[in-house]
Design a protein around this motif. Structure first.
Motif, PDB file in Angstrom:
ATOM      1  N   ALA A 111       4.200  -1.540   6.563  1.00 44.14           N
ATOM      2  CA  ALA A 111       5.309  -0.717   6.074  1.00 44.14           C
ATOM      3  C   ALA A 111       5.040  -0.309   4.635  1.00 44.14           C
ATOM      4  O   ALA A 111       4.438  -1.066   3.855  1.00 44.14           O
ATOM      5  N   VAL A 112       5.500   0.863   4.296  1.00 45.27           N
ATOM      6  CA  VAL A 112       5.524   1.335   2.923  1.00 45.27           C
ATOM      7  C   VAL A 112       6.993   1.501   2.544  1.00 45.27           C
ATOM      8  O   VAL A 112       7.765   2.117   3.283  1.00 45.27           O
ATOM      9  N   SER A 113       7.386   0.934   1.406  1.00 47.12           N
ATOM     10  CA  SER A 113       8.792   0.928   0.998  1.00 47.12           C
ATOM     11  C   SER A 113       8.963   1.671  -0.328  1.00 47.12           C
ATOM     12  O   SER A 113       8.857   1.080  -1.402  1.00 47.12           O
ATOM     13  N   PRO A 114       9.244   2.965  -0.247  1.00 45.28           N
ATOM     14  CA  PRO A 114       9.415   3.737  -1.480  1.00 45.28           C
ATOM     15  C   PRO A 114      10.802   3.557  -2.084  1.00 45.28           C
ATOM     16  O   PRO A 114      11.760   3.179  -1.415  1.00 45.28           O
TER      17      PRO A 114
ATOM     18  N   ALA B 158      -3.509   1.774  14.338  1.00 46.64           N
ATOM     19  CA  ALA B 158      -2.587   1.288  13.319  1.00 46.64           C
ATOM     20  C   ALA B 158      -1.224   1.965  13.443  1.00 46.64           C
ATOM     21  O   ALA B 158      -1.128   3.128  13.855  1.00 46.64           O
ATOM     22  N   ILE B 159      -0.195   1.228  13.053  1.00 47.68           N
ATOM     23  CA  ILE B 159       1.156   1.748  12.902  1.00 47.68           C
ATOM     24  C   ILE B 159       1.535   1.650  11.434  1.00 47.68           C
ATOM     25  O   ILE B 159       1.285   0.618  10.795  1.00 47.68           O
ATOM     26  N   LEU B 160       2.111   2.716  10.913  1.00 42.75           N
ATOM     27  CA  LEU B 160       2.603   2.713   9.537  1.00 42.75           C
ATOM     28  C   LEU B 160       4.052   3.183   9.570  1.00 42.75           C
ATOM     29  O   LEU B 160       4.334   4.306   9.997  1.00 42.75           O
ATOM     30  N   ASN B 161       4.959   2.327   9.150  1.00 48.31           N
ATOM     31  CA  ASN B 161       6.378   2.658   9.130  1.00 48.31           C
ATOM     32  C   ASN B 161       6.847   2.907   7.702  1.00 48.31           C
ATOM     33  O   ASN B 161       6.593   2.079   6.823  1.00 48.31           O
ATOM     34  N   ILE B 162       7.535   4.025   7.492  1.00 45.01           N
ATOM     35  CA  ILE B 162       8.119   4.293   6.184  1.00 45.01           C
ATOM     36  C   ILE B 162       9.464   3.579   6.120  1.00 45.01           C
ATOM     37  O   ILE B 162      10.422   3.971   6.784  1.00 45.01           O
ATOM     38  N   SER B 163       9.523   2.523   5.337  1.00 51.26           N
ATOM     39  CA  SER B 163      10.777   1.791   5.131  1.00 51.26           C
ATOM     40  C   SER B 163      11.381   2.247   3.807  1.00 51.26           C
ATOM     41  O   SER B 163      11.426   3.448   3.535  1.00 51.26           O
ATOM     42  N   SER B 164      11.834   1.336   2.970  1.00 53.48           N
ATOM     43  CA  SER B 164      12.527   1.723   1.739  1.00 53.48           C
ATOM     44  C   SER B 164      12.732   0.502   0.861  1.00 53.48           C
ATOM     45  O   SER B 164      12.729  -0.635   1.351  1.00 53.48           O
ATOM     46  N   ASP B 165      12.951   0.751  -0.424  1.00 54.40           N
ATOM     47  CA  ASP B 165      13.409  -0.353  -1.273  1.00 54.40           C
ATOM     48  C   ASP B 165      14.711  -0.927  -0.729  1.00 54.40           C
ATOM     49  O   ASP B 165      15.006  -2.111  -0.919  1.00 54.40           O
ATOM     50  N   ALA B 166      15.499  -0.100  -0.017  1.00 51.05           N
ATOM     51  CA  ALA B 166      16.750  -0.552   0.579  1.00 51.05           C
ATOM     52  C   ALA B 166      16.519  -1.455   1.785  1.00 51.05           C
ATOM     53  O   ALA B 166      17.470  -2.018   2.313  1.00 51.05           O
ATOM     54  N   GLY B 167      15.280  -1.594   2.208  1.00 54.13           N
ATOM     55  CA  GLY B 167      14.934  -2.581   3.223  1.00 54.13           C
ATOM     56  C   GLY B 167      14.512  -3.901   2.608  1.00 54.13           C
ATOM     57  O   GLY B 167      14.251  -4.868   3.321  1.00 54.13           O
TER      58      GLY B 167
END
Length: 252
Positions: free
Chosen positions: A174-177, A128-137
């Motif tokens: 992706a996780v978008s904090p 698995a790949i998990l990318n930390i993105s953002s609400d800004a994404g």
């Protein structure tokens, strides 16, 4: 029993450290990378890492070196978590090329080439790949066009990779904090708060829908969701962009 291996970028940062702690507690072997060798040394003191490699992952050759070192240390790679990130802000007509290159290279280019280097090993493990993105994404933020461009790129890169890698059993999410209580947030407030970091924090929190009860996201919350998405039990979840932002992006 095979013990899974995760490679975490930006591991010495606020979210990165929380990720290292959560995966370690979950019984995974953790290989850490960061630009900061002193930060990695502290991680090695505090956690039983499988290994660590300091380097500038804005360089594709460094990405290959990091992945090769992780596989050499543990013999396999089951997950890649891209948590390296930087923030710069300001109006586009006053934004420097240096800051633009830094934001896009760290947030997007490094993520792209870390994925590129890790994919052959993740295919072998059906990982698995998990990318930390953002609400800004997910939505535009004022004075953050470069950051939004970088994180929007991360989010769509994640979705495209999910389609490309699905036939090989590799998942990509992706996780978008929203705003996370980390050293990066403190840097933002101190550098861009016009001498009043508390006013900067208040302006950020005013965007949230909790009406005076808003709070910053904790790194451990992001790590918990990332850990879940890398588990075999989440094998039906791929191509997802999951918000963890106290409802910040819910109306957009």
């Amino acid at each position: 029993m095979t013990i899974p291996v995760v490679l975490i970028t930006g591991a010495a940062g606020g979210v990165g450290r929380a990720l290292v702690q959560r995966f370690t507690q979950g019984g995974w072997r953790v290989f850490a990378t960061d630009l900061d060798p002193q930060g990695l040394a502290r991680l090695e003191t505090d956690f039983p890492l499988a290994g660590a490699h300091a380097g500038d992952i804005r360089r594709p050759d460094t990405c290959k070196e990091v992945v090769a070192a992780a596989v050499a240390a543990s013999g396999r790679l089951d997950a890649l978590v891209n948590a390296a990130g930087v923030w710069r802000e300001g109006p586009v007509d006053a934004f420097s090329e240096e800051d633009f290159d830094l934001v896009l290279d760290v947030n997007l280019k490094a993520t792209f080439f870390m994925c590129s280097a890790a994919i052959p090993h993740l295919k072998a493990a059906e990982g698995a790949i998990l990318n930390i993105s953002s609400d800004a994404g997910r939505q535009g933020n004022r004075n953050a066009a470069a950051y939004c461009a970088s994180k929007g790129g991360v989010t769509l890169l994640t979705k495209a990779l999910a389609l490309d890698l699905a036939p090989f059993g590799v998942r990509c999410n992706a996780v978008s904090p929203g705003d996370i209580e980390t050293p990066m947030l403190r840097f933002q407030a101190e550098r861009y708060g016009n001498g009043d970091p508390q006013a900067y924090y208040r302006e950020l929190l005013d965007k949230y829908p909790q009406d005076g009860r808003a709070r910053f996201i904790q790194p451990e919350e992001v790590a918990e969701l990332a850990f879940f998405l890398c588990q075999p039990g989440a094998r039906s979840i791929t191509g997802a962009d999951m918000a963890i932002d106290c409802g910040l992006s819910a109306g957009n």
